[in-house]
Enzyme design. Structure first.
Site, mmCIF file in Angstrom:
data_model
loop_
_atom_site.group_PDB
_atom_site.id
_atom_site.type_symbol
_atom_site.label_atom_id
_atom_site.label_comp_id
_atom_site.label_asym_id
_atom_site.label_seq_id
_atom_site.Cartn_x
_atom_site.Cartn_y
_atom_site.Cartn_z
ATOM 1 N N CYS A 2 -50.582 -16.106 12.263
ATOM 2 C CA CYS A 2 -50.507 -17.289 11.412
ATOM 3 C C CYS A 2 -49.609 -16.948 10.241
ATOM 4 O O CYS A 2 -49.972 -16.128 9.391
ATOM 5 C CB CYS A 2 -51.887 -17.712 10.929
ATOM 6 S SG CYS A 2 -51.850 -19.177 9.860
ATOM 7 N N GLU B 250 -45.945 -22.509 14.699
ATOM 8 C CA GLU B 250 -45.517 -21.323 15.442
ATOM 9 C C GLU B 250 -44.148 -21.623 16.040
ATOM 10 O O GLU B 250 -43.827 -22.766 16.347
ATOM 11 C CB GLU B 250 -46.535 -20.969 16.522
ATOM 12 C CG GLU B 250 -46.399 -19.560 17.056
ATOM 13 C CD GLU B 250 -46.466 -18.510 15.956
ATOM 14 O OE1 GLU B 250 -45.373 -18.060 15.535
ATOM 15 O OE2 GLU B 250 -47.574 -18.159 15.520
#
Length: 271
Positions: free
Chosen positions: A2, A114
């Protein structure tokens, strides 16, 4: 992993979702659709109030700096690298094990970003024609639009160069716990894109479903093996993902337009 996420919910909304008992209006944060490491983020935690006669833990909404600085660290420089803690080893790593046993939090978000390298971009990189291929960002979020509650840790660090009464004498920092990305199909997947979270990246933030919030936040639970059971991945099929503008790759961009779903990836064919 993350490395970026979006956070648009205000304290009133979060107070209702997480049954917050204590938060300070002066600690409110503006919506940020491109939260990057070292920024301040909201964290939900259970902790006794400072100087209170009642020792019971109180559920609080706090502002923490993203990038954990261990209490024993001599300087805070390493915090920018400690934005993620792996669920598989968090109980034993020196930087995280004490926080894992005693200082756990929930980091609320809308979802996380992402990046995926396109097929043509990878080919150019292999051929040596492009040293830094462009990557297509995806936004990952709960399919039902609920809060994305990331498992986190927090820690206190004392800056010994400052006097006790200095407002910057204490740092309160946090880290997101990550786990292996799901290989099961997404609840909602792009027509021409990834079919699972593992297609996007091998790691993902560990999302805690509401039935685990109380146990995760309970400071009375300190046994590592007991706590590790709470690190099981959430049920499959809860998430969706869609391509967003490459503008999110620039940390200076932070508006709601970053969450706009693209009809097709900007970076050519991906899968």
């Amino acid at each position: 992993m993350c490395g970026r996420f979006a956070s648009s919910r205000g304290p009133e909304d979060l107070a209702d979702i997480f049954e917050i008992e204590k938060w300070e209006p002066e600690e409110s944060l503006e919506p940020d659709y491109n939260v990057a490491p070292t920024k301040e983020v909201y964290a939900v935690l259970d902790r006794p109030l400072k100087d209170a006669a009642d020792p019971r833990p109180v559920r609080q909404l706090r502002r923490l700096k993203w990038g954990l600085v261990p209490s024993w660290s001599k300087t805070p420089e390493g915090g920018a690298r400690m934005i993620n803690a792996r669920a598989e080893t968090v109980h034993e790593k020196p930087a995280y094990r004490r926080a894992f046993a005693a200082r756990r939090c929930v980091l609320p978000a809308d979802g996380y970003y992402e990046w995926v390298t396109g097929v043509q971009e990878r080919e150019l990189e292999v051929e040596g024609k492009k040293k830094r291929p462009r990557k297509q960002p995806y936004f990952v979020l709960p399919a039902d639009g609920s809060v994305f509650a990331m498992a986190g840790l927090y820690e206190f660090w004392r800056d010994r160069t400052l006097p006790d009464d200095h407002p910057g004498a204490w740092w309160v920092t946090c880290s997101v716990i990550t786990t292996e990305a799901e290989r099961t199909p997404l609840a909602v997947a792009p027509a021409d894109g990834p079919h699972s979270l593992a297609d996007i990246h091998p790691r993902m933030p560990l999302m805690l479903t509401p039935d685990r919030w109380d146990a995760w936040l309970d400071p009375a639970r300190t046994d590592p093996e007991d706590l590790r059971a709470l690190l099981a991945p959430p049920p499959p099929g809860l998430m969706r993902a869609y391509p967003v503008s490459t503008a999110v790759s620039n940390v200076r961009n932070g508006g709601p337009e970053l969450l706009k779903e693209l009809a097709a990836p900007e970076v050519g064919t991906l899968f």
